[in-house]
Structure formats: structure tokens, C-alpha cells
Design a protein around this motif. Structure first.
Motif, PDB file in Angstrom:
ATOM      1  N   MET A 137       0.814  -1.205   0.000  1.00 17.78           N
ATOM      2  CA  MET A 137       0.000   0.000   0.000  1.00 17.78           C
ATOM      3  C   MET A 137       0.858   1.271   0.000  1.00 17.78           C
ATOM      4  O   MET A 137       0.449   2.285  -0.529  1.00 17.78           O
TER       5      MET A 137
ATOM      6  N   ASP B  33       3.640   1.857  -1.631  1.00 26.05           N
ATOM      7  CA  ASP B  33       3.989   2.181  -3.018  1.00 26.05           C
ATOM      8  C   ASP B  33       2.778   2.633  -3.821  1.00 26.05           C
ATOM      9  O   ASP B  33       2.916   3.393  -4.778  1.00 26.05           O
ATOM     10  N   LEU B  34       1.596   2.168  -3.450  1.00 25.87           N
ATOM     11  CA  LEU B  34       0.393   2.480  -4.205  1.00 25.87           C
ATOM     12  C   LEU B  34       0.142   3.982  -4.302  1.00 25.87           C
ATOM     13  O   LEU B  34      -0.287   4.474  -5.353  1.00 25.87           O
ATOM     14  N   ALA B  35       0.433   4.723  -3.251  1.00 21.58           N
ATOM     15  CA  ALA B  35       0.212   6.178  -3.284  1.00 21.58           C
ATOM     16  C   ALA B  35       0.960   6.801  -4.450  1.00 21.58           C
ATOM     17  O   ALA B  35       0.389   7.590  -5.209  1.00 21.58           O
TER      18      ALA B  35
ATOM     19  N   TYR C 126       2.244   5.230  -7.155  1.00 19.70           N
ATOM     20  CA  TYR C 126       1.823   4.671  -8.446  1.00 19.70           C
ATOM     21  C   TYR C 126       0.474   5.199  -8.913  1.00 19.70           C
ATOM     22  O   TYR C 126       0.220   5.279 -10.110  1.00 19.70           O
ATOM     23  N   LEU C 127      -0.380   5.581  -7.991  1.00 21.06           N
ATOM     24  CA  LEU C 127      -1.662   6.172  -8.366  1.00 21.06           C
ATOM     25  C   LEU C 127      -1.514   7.627  -8.808  1.00 21.06           C
ATOM     26  O   LEU C 127      -2.334   8.134  -9.563  1.00 21.06           O
TER      27      LEU C 127
ATOM     28  N   ALA D 121       1.701   9.158   1.913  1.00 24.90           N
ATOM     29  CA  ALA D 121       0.521   9.249   1.039  1.00 24.90           C
ATOM     30  C   ALA D 121      -0.059  10.660   1.066  1.00 24.90           C
ATOM     31  O   ALA D 121      -0.480  11.183   0.031  1.00 24.90           O
TER      32      ALA D 121
ATOM     33  N   TRP E 240      -6.110   3.897   3.974  1.00 24.75           N
ATOM     34  CA  TRP E 240      -5.745   2.527   4.346  1.00 24.75           C
ATOM     35  C   TRP E 240      -4.919   2.519   5.630  1.00 24.75           C
ATOM     36  O   TRP E 240      -5.116   1.687   6.503  1.00 24.75           O
TER      37      TRP E 240
ATOM     38  N   ILE F 236      -6.305   7.014  -1.387  1.00 22.13           N
ATOM     39  CA  ILE F 236      -6.791   5.673  -1.034  1.00 22.13           C
ATOM     40  C   ILE F 236      -5.823   5.011  -0.068  1.00 22.13           C
ATOM     41  O   ILE F 236      -6.227   4.452   0.952  1.00 22.13           O
ATOM     42  N   SER F 237      -4.524   5.080  -0.379  1.00 24.53           N
ATOM     43  CA  SER F 237      -3.547   4.463   0.520  1.00 24.53           C
ATOM     44  C   SER F 237      -3.452   5.231   1.837  1.00 24.53           C
ATOM     45  O   SER F 237      -3.196   4.639   2.887  1.00 24.53           O
TER      46      SER F 237
ATOM     47  N   LEU G 121      -7.052   9.589  -5.750  1.00 24.06           N
ATOM     48  CA  LEU G 121      -6.488   8.250  -5.965  1.00 24.06           C
ATOM     49  C   LEU G 121      -5.350   7.935  -4.993  1.00 24.06           C
ATOM     50  O   LEU G 121      -5.384   6.902  -4.329  1.00 24.06           O
ATOM     51  N   PRO G 122      -4.337   8.805  -4.854  1.00 27.74           N
ATOM     52  CA  PRO G 122      -3.308   8.465  -3.872  1.00 27.74           C
ATOM     53  C   PRO G 122      -3.810   8.501  -2.429  1.00 27.74           C
ATOM     54  O   PRO G 122      -3.221   7.884  -1.544  1.00 27.74           O
TER      55      PRO G 122
END
Length: 143
Positions: free
Chosen positions: A1, A3-5, A7-8, A80, A44, A40-41, A37-38
Motif C-alpha cells: 500500500m 507504493d500504491l500512493a 503509483y496512483l 501518502a 488505508w 486511497i492508501s 487516488l493516492p
């Protein structure tokens, strides 16, 4: 999660920097909602630790902040947060640059700086933006 921030957010940075004049770029970044979008993480990491975060932000204390950031979820949540707000600032700079006729290559370079050091990138952009106001012909085209 964690990295997701990034990548989004990365696709929006990519089009603003690499394809600033592409017709779809402005359409993609037109909405301030792209920054959700970022986030979201962010949610989380924050939701399970909201009480701890609320204590840190509602009663600022350096020791409490350090303790929160020392936790993996705390550091990831702040990361994030930074990614989302940097994207929000970058989006605003991109749109302002287009609106004010600042050369897209210059804006792209400033956006690249903003990804890594957003406060410096923002200050550089504000200086460039202010200078663009004083250039001959600005008022006739933009006001």
C-alpha cells in the motif's frame, strides 16, 4: 500500500511533465479529484490508527509526532498525504502555466522539481508565474 500512493499519482505527473500539450492531458488533470487516488492508501493507513493520528494533529507535540512517524503506518500515511498534496499543487501549477502561457518545457522542469522538493518547486513556480504577469502582452491576452 505504501507504493500504491505514488503509483496512483505517477500517471498524472507523467502526462503533465512528458505530454503537457497533449489534448488529453488537460482533460485528465482538469478535476481536483485526481488527487483522491493516492489518498486511497492514506485512508488505508489512517483509518485503523485514527485515534493516534488525531492526538498528534490536534495537540501538536514533537515527541508524539516523532513516535507516530516512527511507526510504519505513520510514515506511510504521511507519505501518502505528501504524494496527494504534491499532486494537487502540481496540478494547479500545470493549469496555471497553461492559462498564463508559461512555456510547457519550463513548467515541466518545475513540476519535476516539485515531485522531489515540492516547497522549492512551488516557490520557483510562483516566481515564474509572477514574472509572467509583468511581461508585455500578458494583460491583453489573459485579462
Amino acid at each position: 500500500m505504501f507504493d500504491l500512493a505514488f503509483y496512483l499519482a505517477a500517471p498524472f505527473w507523467a502526462v503533465m511533465i512528458l505530454a503537457p500539450s497533449w489534448g488529453w492531458t488537460r482533460k485528465l488533470v482538469a478535476s481536483p479529484w485526481v488527487t483522491t487516488l493516492p489518498l486511497i492508501s492514506y485512508f488505508w493507513f489512517v483509518v485503523p490508527h485514527f485515534g493516534e493520528l488525531w492526538t498528534v494533529v490536534s495537540r501538536p507535540d514533537l515527541g508524539a509526532l516523532q513516535a507516530f512517524l516512527a511507526q510504519p503506518y505513520g510514515a506511510a500515511a504521511i507519505w501518502a498525504h505528501v504524494v496527494a498534496f504534491d499532486l494537487f499543487i502540481g496540478r494547479w501549477m500545470y493549469l496555471q502555466g497553461r492559462e498564463r502561457g508559461i512555456h510547457p518545457v519550463l513548467v515541466s522542469l518545475i513540476l519535476l522539481l516539485t515531485i522531489f522538493l515540492s516547497p522549492i518547486g512551488l516557490l520557483v513556480f510562483l516566481a515564474v508565474r509572477e514574472r509572467s504577469r509583468s511581461e508585455p502582452g500578458y494583460a491583453a491576452v489573459h485579462e
